[in-house]
Design a protein around this motif. Sequence first.
Motif, mmCIF file in Angstrom:
data_model
loop_
_atom_site.group_PDB
_atom_site.id
_atom_site.type_symbol
_atom_site.label_atom_id
_atom_site.label_comp_id
_atom_site.label_asym_id
_atom_site.label_seq_id
_atom_site.Cartn_x
_atom_site.Cartn_y
_atom_site.Cartn_z
ATOM 1 N N PRO A 258 2.518 17.612 -4.036
ATOM 2 C CA PRO A 258 2.465 16.166 -4.265
ATOM 3 C C PRO A 258 1.769 15.429 -3.122
ATOM 4 C CG PRO A 258 4.661 17.022 -4.730
ATOM 5 C CD PRO A 258 3.905 18.127 -4.055
ATOM 6 N N PHE A 259 1.194 14.282 -3.463
ATOM 7 C CA PHE A 259 0.561 13.389 -2.498
ATOM 8 C C PHE A 259 1.454 12.167 -2.311
ATOM 9 C CE2 PHE A 259 -2.950 16.012 -3.531
ATOM 10 C CZ PHE A 259 -3.975 15.806 -2.607
ATOM 11 N N ILE A 260 1.283 11.491 -1.162
ATOM 12 C CA ILE A 260 1.987 10.239 -0.926
ATOM 13 C C ILE A 260 1.003 9.222 -0.354
ATOM 14 C CG2 ILE A 260 2.814 11.080 1.337
ATOM 15 C CD1 ILE A 260 5.285 9.247 0.896
ATOM 16 N N PHE A 261 0.826 8.097 -1.087
ATOM 17 C CA PHE A 261 -0.083 7.028 -0.666
ATOM 18 C C PHE A 261 0.513 5.684 -1.065
ATOM 19 C CE2 PHE A 261 -3.578 10.345 -1.009
ATOM 20 C CZ PHE A 261 -3.794 10.404 0.360
ATOM 21 N N ARG A 262 -0.179 4.625 -0.650
ATOM 22 C CA ARG A 262 0.250 3.264 -0.973
ATOM 23 C C ARG A 262 -0.604 2.715 -2.117
ATOM 24 N NH1 ARG A 262 3.015 -0.597 2.209
ATOM 25 N NH2 ARG A 262 2.772 0.713 4.062
ATOM 26 N N ILE A 263 0.032 2.049 -3.075
ATOM 27 C CA ILE A 263 -0.702 1.427 -4.178
ATOM 28 C C ILE A 263 -1.404 0.172 -3.665
ATOM 29 C CG2 ILE A 263 -0.482 0.194 -6.369
ATOM 30 C CD1 ILE A 263 1.721 2.067 -7.168
ATOM 31 N N ILE A 264 -2.704 0.107 -3.928
ATOM 32 C CA ILE A 264 -3.521 -1.030 -3.505
ATOM 33 C C ILE A 264 -4.022 -1.821 -4.700
ATOM 34 C CG2 ILE A 264 -5.618 -1.746 -2.273
ATOM 35 C CD1 ILE A 264 -3.333 -0.716 -0.484
ATOM 36 N N GLY A 265 -4.581 -1.130 -5.683
ATOM 37 C CA GLY A 265 -5.135 -1.803 -6.857
ATOM 38 C C GLY A 265 -4.340 -1.493 -8.110
ATOM 39 N N LEU A 266 -4.053 -2.544 -8.902
ATOM 40 C CA LEU A 266 -3.306 -2.402 -10.144
ATOM 41 C C LEU A 266 -4.257 -2.341 -11.337
ATOM 42 C CD1 LEU A 266 -0.514 -5.058 -9.412
ATOM 43 C CD2 LEU A 266 -0.458 -2.591 -8.965
ATOM 44 N N GLY A 268 -6.638 -3.058 -14.224
ATOM 45 C CA GLY A 268 -7.430 -4.237 -14.566
ATOM 46 C C GLY A 268 -7.984 -4.988 -13.377
ATOM 47 N N GLU A 269 -7.568 -4.672 -12.158
ATOM 48 C CA GLU A 269 -8.058 -5.378 -10.976
ATOM 49 C C GLU A 269 -9.351 -4.752 -10.458
ATOM 50 O OE1 GLU A 269 -3.943 -7.115 -9.020
ATOM 51 O OE2 GLU A 269 -4.747 -5.222 -8.257
ATOM 52 N N THR A 270 -10.148 -5.579 -9.805
ATOM 53 C CA THR A 270 -11.376 -5.100 -9.181
ATOM 54 C C THR A 270 -11.121 -4.887 -7.686
ATOM 55 O OG1 THR A 270 -12.777 -6.246 -10.771
ATOM 56 C CG2 THR A 270 -13.791 -5.615 -8.684
ATOM 57 N N VAL A 271 -11.405 -3.671 -7.219
ATOM 58 C CA VAL A 271 -11.146 -3.292 -5.830
ATOM 59 C C VAL A 271 -12.474 -3.111 -5.105
ATOM 60 C CG1 VAL A 271 -10.069 -1.612 -4.301
ATOM 61 C CG2 VAL A 271 -9.011 -2.143 -6.510
ATOM 62 N N GLU A 272 -12.526 -3.638 -3.895
ATOM 63 C CA GLU A 272 -13.725 -3.475 -3.063
ATOM 64 C C GLU A 272 -13.290 -3.328 -1.610
ATOM 65 O OE1 GLU A 272 -18.057 -5.626 -2.310
ATOM 66 O OE2 GLU A 272 -16.388 -6.785 -3.149
ATOM 67 N N VAL A 273 -13.959 -2.437 -0.889
ATOM 68 C CA VAL A 273 -13.745 -2.304 0.553
ATOM 69 C C VAL A 273 -15.082 -2.608 1.217
ATOM 70 C CG1 VAL A 273 -13.015 -0.823 2.448
ATOM 71 C CG2 VAL A 273 -11.999 -0.518 0.168
ATOM 72 N N ILE A 274 -15.101 -3.680 2.025
ATOM 73 C CA ILE A 274 -16.353 -4.112 2.626
ATOM 74 C C ILE A 274 -16.064 -4.818 3.952
ATOM 75 C CG2 ILE A 274 -16.321 -6.299 1.324
ATOM 76 C CD1 ILE A 274 -19.395 -6.139 1.231
ATOM 77 N N ASN A 275 -16.869 -4.480 4.959
ATOM 78 C CA ASN A 275 -16.754 -5.110 6.280
ATOM 79 C C ASN A 275 -15.333 -4.994 6.860
ATOM 80 O OD1 ASN A 275 -19.479 -5.900 6.122
ATOM 81 N ND2 ASN A 275 -18.913 -7.823 5.078
ATOM 82 N N TYR A 308 -4.086 3.474 -11.234
ATOM 83 C CA TYR A 308 -3.877 2.745 -9.986
ATOM 84 C C TYR A 308 -4.874 3.236 -8.950
ATOM 85 C CZ TYR A 308 0.425 1.220 -12.191
ATOM 86 O OH TYR A 308 1.317 0.663 -13.064
ATOM 87 N N PHE A 309 -5.150 2.350 -7.987
ATOM 88 C CA PHE A 309 -6.008 2.688 -6.860
ATOM 89 C C PHE A 309 -5.113 2.810 -5.634
ATOM 90 C CE2 PHE A 309 -8.880 1.678 -3.324
ATOM 91 C CZ PHE A 309 -9.979 2.486 -3.619
ATOM 92 N N VAL A 310 -5.122 3.981 -4.983
ATOM 93 C CA VAL A 310 -4.207 4.229 -3.868
ATOM 94 C C VAL A 310 -4.994 4.592 -2.613
ATOM 95 C CG1 VAL A 310 -2.332 4.968 -5.375
ATOM 96 C CG2 VAL A 310 -3.910 6.682 -4.500
ATOM 97 N N LEU A 311 -4.456 4.142 -1.469
ATOM 98 C CA LEU A 311 -5.075 4.436 -0.180
ATOM 99 C C LEU A 311 -3.997 4.838 0.822
ATOM 100 C CD1 LEU A 311 -7.615 1.462 0.182
ATOM 101 C CD2 LEU A 311 -8.145 3.822 -0.472
ATOM 102 N N GLY A 312 -4.389 5.620 1.818
ATOM 103 C CA GLY A 312 -3.501 5.916 2.924
ATOM 104 C C GLY A 312 -3.543 4.796 3.948
ATOM 105 N N SER A 321 -8.017 7.525 -2.961
ATOM 106 C CA SER A 321 -8.779 7.141 -4.154
ATOM 107 C C SER A 321 -10.249 6.854 -3.888
ATOM 108 C CB SER A 321 -8.135 5.906 -4.809
ATOM 109 O OG SER A 321 -6.996 6.256 -5.555
ATOM 110 N N GLN A 322 -10.585 6.504 -2.662
ATOM 111 C CA GLN A 322 -12.012 6.276 -2.379
ATOM 112 C C GLN A 322 -12.840 7.541 -2.575
ATOM 113 O OE1 GLN A 322 -13.572 6.267 1.538
ATOM 114 N NE2 GLN A 322 -11.551 6.615 2.495
ATOM 115 N N TYR A 323 -12.178 8.719 -2.479
ATOM 116 C CA TYR A 323 -12.870 9.995 -2.649
ATOM 117 C C TYR A 323 -12.731 10.554 -4.064
ATOM 118 C CZ TYR A 323 -13.289 10.223 2.448
ATOM 119 O OH TYR A 323 -13.607 9.966 3.762
ATOM 120 N N TRP A 324 -11.512 10.540 -4.586
ATOM 121 C CA TRP A 324 -11.290 11.265 -5.840
ATOM 122 C C TRP A 324 -10.985 10.376 -7.042
ATOM 123 C CZ3 TRP A 324 -6.385 9.856 -6.964
ATOM 124 C CH2 TRP A 324 -5.467 9.694 -5.922
#
Length: 353
Positions: A258-266, A268-275, A308-312, A321-324
């Motif tokens: 199992p993996f353990i991460f934090r939920i960031i995007g729900l 229907g939401e638009t997720v972006e990582v910038i700057n 869901y979109f999850v990140l450490g 999620s940025q990778y897989w």
Amino acid sequence: MTLSSEGSSQLQSEKQPWIAVILSRVIPGIGQIYAGYLLRGVIIFAVWSGSAMMALLSLLQPDINVGIVGLGLLIHFALGFWNLFDAHSSARKSNSPQFETLRKSKKDPWLAVFLSLLIPGLGHFYIKKIGEGIIFFIATIVVAILAPKIFVGILQFGAAFHVYQFMNKRKDLSQEKTPLLIGLFVIASLVVSSAISSIASSALETRYIPSASMIPTLQINDRLIVDKLTYKFNLPERGDIILFSPTQFLQEQNFTDPFIFRIIGLPGETVEVINGQVKINNQPLEEPYIAEPPTYQYGPSTVPENNYFVLGDNRNNSYDSQYWGFLPKENIFGKAQTIFWPLDRRGPIQQLP
């Protein structure tokens, strides 16, 4: 020698203290009910089960009260142990002095049965059948290591009935009922223990952190309590720290744990990582829990339905999620609630941004 119908009826009304103990070992309070103390047995069962429920419900709270959990478990296990002595005492109090004198004048076959149900072979040692006791004891160790649990139950039944047969050579009514009683005990023990195990495993489990992907929130080798009930009744929320089984993509890369991460995007939401900033629907997300701002760029990308979109929290050292890609809801099986070890880090886990 024969007994009159009146004498036979009187003997049958007497209670075997070790039968009471055997019954109360399956479910506390049942032995007292068997001995004729109905209210006492009901109260013992209610307190025993209620204390376990108190500890379980406290464990499911985000801010776990360790004192309540400890008190509940202490009452549950202490009462379960004391109840065995009380069941024995209750049965003795129900008996006539004549019956108790007769019972104590020789080795008790039901004590031998109890010992055999506790550890196969122990009852044989009690009646000095050492060879048979060694055989049953060694067989139990081998079966416990190599075979399913049900075979240990079969050995318990065999040892208990075998030791009882040694002590009661004549074929009377009591002996005819013995296999049924012992069999019911073994079956009930397996059912109760399996039910308790199933309920506990479906509600809670413990995990340890093997990697640095959730630093600083979770450190390597932190021990966690995971709530497995929350998402059976509620949807995951942003900020939840979740446990999930590997997605199809991860399985193809031979990930099985199992993996353990934090939920960031729900969904229907638009997720972006910038700057160095995560944005949800073009709005910056406040994240006081991360180790350092992300140095990579991602998106914008819309989270599909039921995903869901999850990140450490350790953004630049996390295979997330940025990778897989996105995480299907059906892969989520638990919510990390609290750190219970090491003691200097014990407490509820910060969930929300």
